[in-house]
Write an enzyme that holds these catalytic residues in place. Structure first.
Site, PDB file in Angstrom:
ATOM      1  N   SER A   1      39.076  27.232  48.359  1.00  5.55           N
ATOM      2  CA  SER A   1      39.624  28.786  48.374  1.00  5.55           C
ATOM      3  C   SER A   1      40.935  28.490  49.194  1.00  5.55           C
ATOM      4  CB  SER A   1      38.459  29.781  48.935  1.00  5.55           C
ATOM      5  OG  SER A   1      37.653  29.147  49.897  1.00  5.55           O
TER       6      SER A   1
ATOM      7  N   LYS B   1      42.609  16.174  50.952  1.00  7.94           N
ATOM      8  CA  LYS B   1      42.600  17.626  50.690  1.00  7.94           C
ATOM      9  C   LYS B   1      43.842  18.039  51.517  1.00  7.94           C
ATOM     10  CE  LYS B   1      39.067  20.954  52.521  1.00  7.94           C
ATOM     11  NZ  LYS B   1      37.774  21.426  52.513  1.00  7.94           N
TER      12      LYS B   1
ATOM     13  N   TYR C   1      37.036   9.000  48.685  1.00  2.00           N
ATOM     14  CA  TYR C   1      37.008   9.499  47.288  1.00  2.00           C
ATOM     15  C   TYR C   1      35.669   9.424  46.642  1.00  2.00           C
ATOM     16  CZ  TYR C   1      38.503   9.787  42.462  1.00  2.00           C
ATOM     17  OH  TYR C   1      38.253  10.146  41.038  1.00  2.00           O
TER      18      TYR C   1
ATOM     19  N   GLU D   1      30.630  15.845  41.790  1.00  2.00           N
ATOM     20  CA  GLU D   1      29.353  16.281  42.608  1.00  2.00           C
ATOM     21  C   GLU D   1      28.169  16.259  41.643  1.00  2.00           C
ATOM     22  OE1 GLU D   1      30.547  20.752  42.126  1.00  2.00           O
ATOM     23  OE2 GLU D   1      32.530  20.229  43.181  1.00  2.00           O
TER      24      GLU D   1
ATOM     25  N   ASP E   1      25.009  24.493  54.721  1.00  2.00           N
ATOM     26  CA  ASP E   1      25.613  25.031  53.648  1.00  2.00           C
ATOM     27  C   ASP E   1      25.122  23.917  52.470  1.00  2.00           C
ATOM     28  OD1 ASP E   1      26.424  26.675  51.422  1.00  2.00           O
ATOM     29  OD2 ASP E   1      28.555  26.231  51.941  1.00  2.00           O
TER      30      ASP E   1
ATOM     31  N   GLU F   1      26.491  21.449  44.981  1.00  2.00           N
ATOM     32  CA  GLU F   1      27.977  21.281  44.902  1.00  2.00           C
ATOM     33  C   GLU F   1      28.538  20.614  46.112  1.00  2.00           C
ATOM     34  OE1 GLU F   1      26.108  23.980  44.525  1.00  2.00           O
ATOM     35  OE2 GLU F   1      27.241  25.778  43.344  1.00  2.00           O
TER      36      GLU F   1
ATOM     37  N   ASP G   1      31.834  19.104  52.999  1.00  2.00           N
ATOM     38  CA  ASP G   1      31.905  20.367  53.204  1.00  2.00           C
ATOM     39  C   ASP G   1      31.217  20.989  54.760  1.00  2.00           C
ATOM     40  OD1 ASP G   1      32.463  23.071  53.188  1.00  2.00           O
ATOM     41  OD2 ASP G   1      31.765  23.651  51.232  1.00  2.00           O
TER      42      ASP G   1
END
Ligand code: ATP
Length: 324
Positions: free
Chosen positions: A44, A63, A119, A124, A163, A167, A181
């Protein structure tokens, strides 16, 4: 991508993120040390590029986060947390459970933050589940076992992911997992209070995590513990076997209602031993989940009949089973 102008971090507004140990090398990396290739993903407020170190030809995922966007979306804490957790994990790699994306270094320019990450060549886990519809028992066992080892290590470092979902489980070139994440993670050492209160949660303005995998305690009293990740583990194991997460509905609100009532069922043909494990992890009372009373090693989960025969200590050296 045009390499952006690099400036001295001392003059770089406005996101003060803690230094990475690797940052302290005299020859600090800049975007010019990398050749940026294709975009491999978008978040996002970030874009992830495949990039090559021009000195070593090693590939990384970089990123790139847009500072203004982060500030506008009030995600500063999220980004700081992600870096903090990645730093802890990257300086505490466990040889038998190297199941986390590694942060090699960070740098920034006027407009952007850069995270140089390992990497995950095979992307996913979710599309693999979606493609085959459901994993066979061998695959489910293997990936559940890697997830369990990863959680043991994460939790032993005092970190709750909060979380965990397919994914956020990436796959390296050998098809071993790399969890990613960590923006929603909680570091227990610096925040010993389990109960989540105060401005941080208010700023998030909702629950932490993703509706389908969120644990009931996060919905009812906004509290999270290591056991909340065990709930998510149960949901992911269910999904590997059935193809879909256990709690599904057309709105987040309805999903939450189902979670709070433990309203889910098993499709016909669902393996009995996996079902037994899922039923012991997806339990409303977080203290009653299998493993909740264990120490650093989830021995009660490891010794569940579903995992019988799994050589946990050598999992990473094993060739993962083919996904059918
Ligand atoms: P959001 O920030 O909205 O929660 P996100 O966390 O997925 O989304 P990013 O971390 O920027 O955002 O990742 C975007 C996508 O890039 C991911 O969905 C993933 O597919 C891919 N990706 C992220 N990190 C890596 C990596 N280390 N290797 C390979 N692919 C990656």
């Amino acid at each position: 991508m045009t390499p952006p102008r690099v400036i001295d971090e001392r003059h770089s507004p406005p996101i003060p993120i803690p230094a990475t140990p690797n940052n302290q090398h005299p020859a600090k990396r800049t975007p010019k040390d990398f050749r940026f290739g294709k975009v491999i993903g978008e978040g996002s407020f970030s874009t992830v590029y495949l990039a090559k170190d021009i000195h070593t030809s090693r590939e990384y995922a970089i990123k790139v986060c847009d500072k203004r966007h982060i500030i506008r979306e009030k995600k500063t804490e999220y980004v700081k947390r992600e870096k903090e957790v990645l730093n802890i994990l990257s300086s505490n790699v466990k040889a038998t459970a190297p199941f986390f994306v590694k942060l090699y270094c960070t740098f920034q320019d006027m407009d952007r933050l850069y995270f140089v990450l390992s990497y995950a060549k095979n992307s996913e886990l979710l599309p693999y589940i979606n493609k085959v519809g459901s994993f066979d028992i061998t695959c489910t066992r293997f990936y559940s076992a890697e997830l369990l080892l990863a959680l043991e290590h994460l939790h032993s470092l005092g970190i709750i992911h909060r979380d965990l979902k397919p994914e956020n489980i990436l796959l390296d070139e050998r098809m071993h997992i790399l969890i990613t994440d960590f923006g929603s993670a909680k570091i227990l050492e610096t925040e010993p209070e389990i109960k989540e209160e105060g401005p941080q949660l208010e700023r998030r303005n909702s629950f932490v995590g993703t509706a389908q995998y969120v644990s009931p305690e996060l919905l009812t009293d906004k509290s999270a513990s290591k056991s909340s990740d065990l709930w998510a583990l149960g949901c992911i194991i269910y999904q590997m076997v059935s193809g879909l997460p256990p709690f599904r509905s057309r709105s987040e609100y309805l999903i939450f209602q189902k979670i709070l009532k433990l309203d889910y069922d098993f499709p016909d043909g669902f393996s009995q031993s996996v079902r037994d494990l899922v039923e012991k992890l997806v339990v409303l009372d977080s203290s009653q989940r299998l493993g909740a009373k264990d120490g650093d090693s989830y021995s009660s989960i490891r010794s569940h009949p579903f995992f019988s025969g799994v050589q946990f200590e050598t999992l990473y050296k094993q060739t993962p089973p083919q996904i059918y």
